[in-house]
Design an enzyme around this catalytic site. Sequence first.
Site, PDB file in Angstrom:
ATOM      1  N   THR A 269       0.822  -1.213   0.000  1.00 45.71           N
ATOM      2  CA  THR A 269       0.000   0.000   0.000  1.00 45.71           C
ATOM      3  C   THR A 269       0.859   1.267   0.000  1.00 45.71           C
ATOM      4  O   THR A 269       0.527   2.240  -0.685  1.00 45.71           O
ATOM      5  CB  THR A 269      -0.948   0.011   1.217  1.00 45.71           C
ATOM      6  N   PHE A 392      -8.073   4.441   4.631  1.00 47.74           N
ATOM      7  CA  PHE A 392      -7.714   3.392   5.588  1.00 47.74           C
ATOM      8  C   PHE A 392      -8.946   2.782   6.250  1.00 47.74           C
ATOM      9  O   PHE A 392      -8.835   2.101   7.270  1.00 47.74           O
ATOM     10  CB  PHE A 392      -6.792   3.963   6.672  1.00 47.74           C
ATOM     11  N   CYS A 399      -7.531   0.716   9.499  1.00 43.43           N
ATOM     12  CA  CYS A 399      -6.219   0.099   9.292  1.00 43.43           C
ATOM     13  C   CYS A 399      -5.294   0.388  10.473  1.00 43.43           C
ATOM     14  O   CYS A 399      -5.040   1.547  10.806  1.00 43.43           O
ATOM     15  CB  CYS A 399      -5.596   0.637   8.005  1.00 43.43           C
TER      16      CYS A 399
END
Length: 451
Positions: A269, A392, A399
């Site tokens: 990511t 996120f 996240c």
Amino acid sequence: MSQPAAHPVRVPLHSTPLGILGSLKAARQNVLLLIPEAATHAPILSGTTGKRWHMVMEPEALRHILRDRVNDYPKSLVTKLILGPAIGESLFVAEGEHWMWQRRAAAPVFTHRNVASLAPVMTHAAERSAARIAAQLGRGADMFAEMVTATFEVISDVTFSGGAGFDRASVHKAIETYIGQTAKISLLDILGAPAWVPRPGRMVASSGIRDMKRVADQAIDQRRSDGAKPTPDLLDLLLKAEDPTSQRQMSTAELRDNLLTFIVAGHETTALTLSWALYLCAFAPEIQAEARAEAQSVLVDRPATVADIPNLPLTRRIVDEALRMYPPAAFLSRTAQTDDTLLGREVRRGDTVILPIYALHRHHALWKDPDAFNPGRFADPRAIDRFAYLPFGDGPRICIGASFALQEAVIILATLLARFKFSRIPGRDPKPVMILTLRPEGGVWLHIDPA
């Protein structure tokens, strides 16, 4: 002579219904092709493609799904079928109590203090990346490949620092093969066939995944016998982690699945965010020049450190805008566990609820000129609806590594912008394609000159 493009590259969203076979073809080619153009204007869309689905783009409804009623909207079966073979029942895919105790145990690992203590690894990786790029001055280079290398160095150093016997190259290759070849959605996943039904495309990578798990298990067992490093790394912190409620600690298998999750998510990511950010800087030379001036005034001729981040606001806004335009997790899906109502729409138990983050981030009711690159949108974060911007996710399952990723991205981006000028190469713009994550198909080829 052709005119320069007004906007950076975008996904061509569809305007006519796809049907089951069309959806399958689209999903295998680029998951984002499943999103209709109408999703960038409407608050919710519903339909039936094999099974009932609802696509939600309205912030309050997203709050309801991700925060208020999170237990009623677990991750979809398709997500688990795709990721389960690689990362087991780790934090990313576990549900209920099994997720809860792992999250409670792992949360302290990602405190601001612990994340900041890992920053020197990011600074060193930025310096090594700059040295590799300097060797390519005056010509084009694939910055996606370079960012994957740089961020994999970071994640392997903070995960298995000095790990003897940890073959980084083989682990990296296994991850790349799994993401690139075998995580494509199969018709069996869309139809909800159980995990034990063979997926021919995915079987190719099974030996690489098995090897990767074996390598990780050996590294964990070795660390248990050797003891912690003088400066604890991610593995040391996870080995010590325990659920404050039950005092339960992770087994080797649980540790391994979570470490592999962090390795996959932690480098992929951030590499994507940096690659898209560099492409956007090349697309808008005037913004790149402003960011370079900022970075040079702060860094002079050294790489960025965690202490520099507060003095690099434009660099951070470029990262935020890259995450808006090309969110790595651009398409999420949930399965309703109970009957509900979303924006006046009836949701039945078993319905698929899609959160198209790509469409949310380009929604015309939420963003002015949403397809334009404009880091200035993030000058005042309070002006942005919390659930209009979800790179996120949010809620209890936000996240866990978000602050780690943002810290790493700003350190590396500022270091590179201070030293180099990046320009587009005609005819080589990347193509945004999502399989597991939103990747630049064809790479991010940029011409590199000294700053």
